[in-house]
Design a protein around this motif. Structure first.
Motif, PDB file in Angstrom:
ATOM      1  N   GLU A   5       2.391   1.803  -6.606  1.00  0.00           N
ATOM      2  CA  GLU A   5       2.005   1.361  -4.792  1.00  0.00           C
ATOM      3  C   GLU A   5       2.850  -0.586  -4.594  1.00  0.00           C
TER       4      GLU A   5
ATOM      5  N   THR B 101       3.911   3.581  -1.475  1.00  0.00           N
ATOM      6  CA  THR B 101       4.410   4.029  -3.128  1.00  0.00           C
ATOM      7  C   THR B 101       5.886   4.093  -2.889  1.00  0.00           C
TER       8      THR B 101
ATOM      9  N   GLY C 252       0.660  -1.284   0.022  1.00  0.00           N
ATOM     10  CA  GLY C 252      -0.023   0.301   0.371  1.00  0.00           C
ATOM     11  C   GLY C 252       0.832   0.994  -0.128  1.00  0.00           C
TER      12      GLY C 252
END
Length: 335
Positions: free
Chosen positions: A175, A132, A130
């Motif tokens: 991500e 980046t 999750g």
């Protein structure tokens, strides 16, 4: 020794900052015999050529932005004014000097490596599905600056999943997802000297069996390459030693770059790569395997000093072996 500074433009200085006046205090501070403005260059050369008929050209030899064509044109125009003047390319004198590092230069690179190690540890603490790539890049850069390193040594590579198989991936806009690998090729700059470290990290903290298989092959290839570093060995020989390990494992077509480069003021420092290694040289050892069909790219890179009897791994404190990398991730997350 003469220093030539750009001319002053008071209007431009209101936008770009004030340039120093040519004063005795400036000359003493910069430790040059004389300081002039750049328009004086032609007159200086003509004056010198009357007493010394050889112009020695020292310019950047490799990489983009080479100044040699521009310099040769300038030298040619000047030498044409006085008969009998010749131009000699003496760039390799500086090249040979830069290949062998002093104790102070080695210390600067070791400090850059230590800063890089701390930055990587802080990055690992924040790494999770999750997050980046650009967030991790920001953490890394902030850590470098917090430690006193003003600049990164080069544009970092922070790539997850399929991007681990792209050698110079620089978008950093993906991500991270569970099950992926994260490839990091980064380095801080300290007192103008570069570190260059690559690590391949499992986003979940543990390598899958398939990832572990590829990682261990690359690790063995790097171990063989590092072990070969000593005076008298060539970069080509180190490359072939690392390639032999990967060839034996059946992945030679997936090792698509060189194993080593010189490190110093530039991350790919100027050097004569045909010259055998000598004490004081610092090189990288960085084999890799890249498998885009299964989104697995692994590169492990470290910085190695050539010593009188062999070598010293300057980045020895940064975990490399697979189990040590997993333990490093777990420890970083706890902190």
């Amino acid at each position: 020794e003469v220093l030539l500074l750009a001319t002053r433009d008071t209007e431009a200085e209101r936008w770009t900052g004030r340039r120093s006046a040519l004063t005795d205090s400036l000359q003493k501070a910069l430790r040059f015999d004389r300081i002039f403005r750049t328009p004086r260059l032609g007159r200086l050369f003509v004056s010198y050529m009357k007493h010394e008929p050889t112009l020695h050209l020292i310019s950047r030899l490799v990489g983009p932005g080479s100044d040699i064509p521009k310099d040769m044109e300038f030298y040619g125009k000047l030498s044409g004014r006085i008969p009998g003047v010749s131009i000699k390319n003496s760039s390799r004198f500086l090249e040979s000097m830069r290949m062998v590092k002093s104790d102070e230069e080695i210390a600067a690179i070791e400090k850059a490596i230590a800063v890089t190690h701390q930055g990587l540890t802080e990055l690992l603490a924040a790494m999770k599905p999750g997050v980046t790539e650009y967030q991790l890049d920001g953490i890394l850069e902030q850590s470098f600056k917090d430690q006193g390193a003003q600049f990164m040594a080069f544009e970092p590579i922070v790539g997850a999943g399929k991007e681990t198989t792209i050698l110079h991936y620089e978008k950093r806009n993906r991500e991270l997802k569970a099950g992926q690998l994260l490839l990091l090729d980064v380095g801080a700059e300290w007192d103008r000297y570069a570190a260059d470290i690559s690590r391949t990290i499992p986003v979940d903290g543990k390598f899958t069996p398939q990832q572990a298989k590829i990682y261990d092959i690359v690790f063995r290839a790097q171990e063989a390459g590092i072990a070969a570093v000593k005076p008298g060995v060539t970069m080509r020989e180190i490359h072939e030693i690392a390639r032999d390990v990967i060839r034996e494992a059946g992945y030679i077509d997936d090792f698509i770059h060189g194993t080593s480069h010189h490190l110093g003021l530039d991350v790919h420092d100027v050097a004569d790569y045909a010259t055998p290694l000598a004490p004081g040289m610092i090189i990288t050892v960085e084999p890799g395997i890249y498998l885009p069909d299964i989104d697995i790219g692994v590169r492990i890179e470290d910085d190695v000093l050539v010593t009188k009897r062999g070598h010293r791994l300057l980045s020895n404190n940064i975990p490399r072996e697979r189990a040590a990398v997993e333990a490093w991730i777990a420890e970083a997350r706890v902190k």
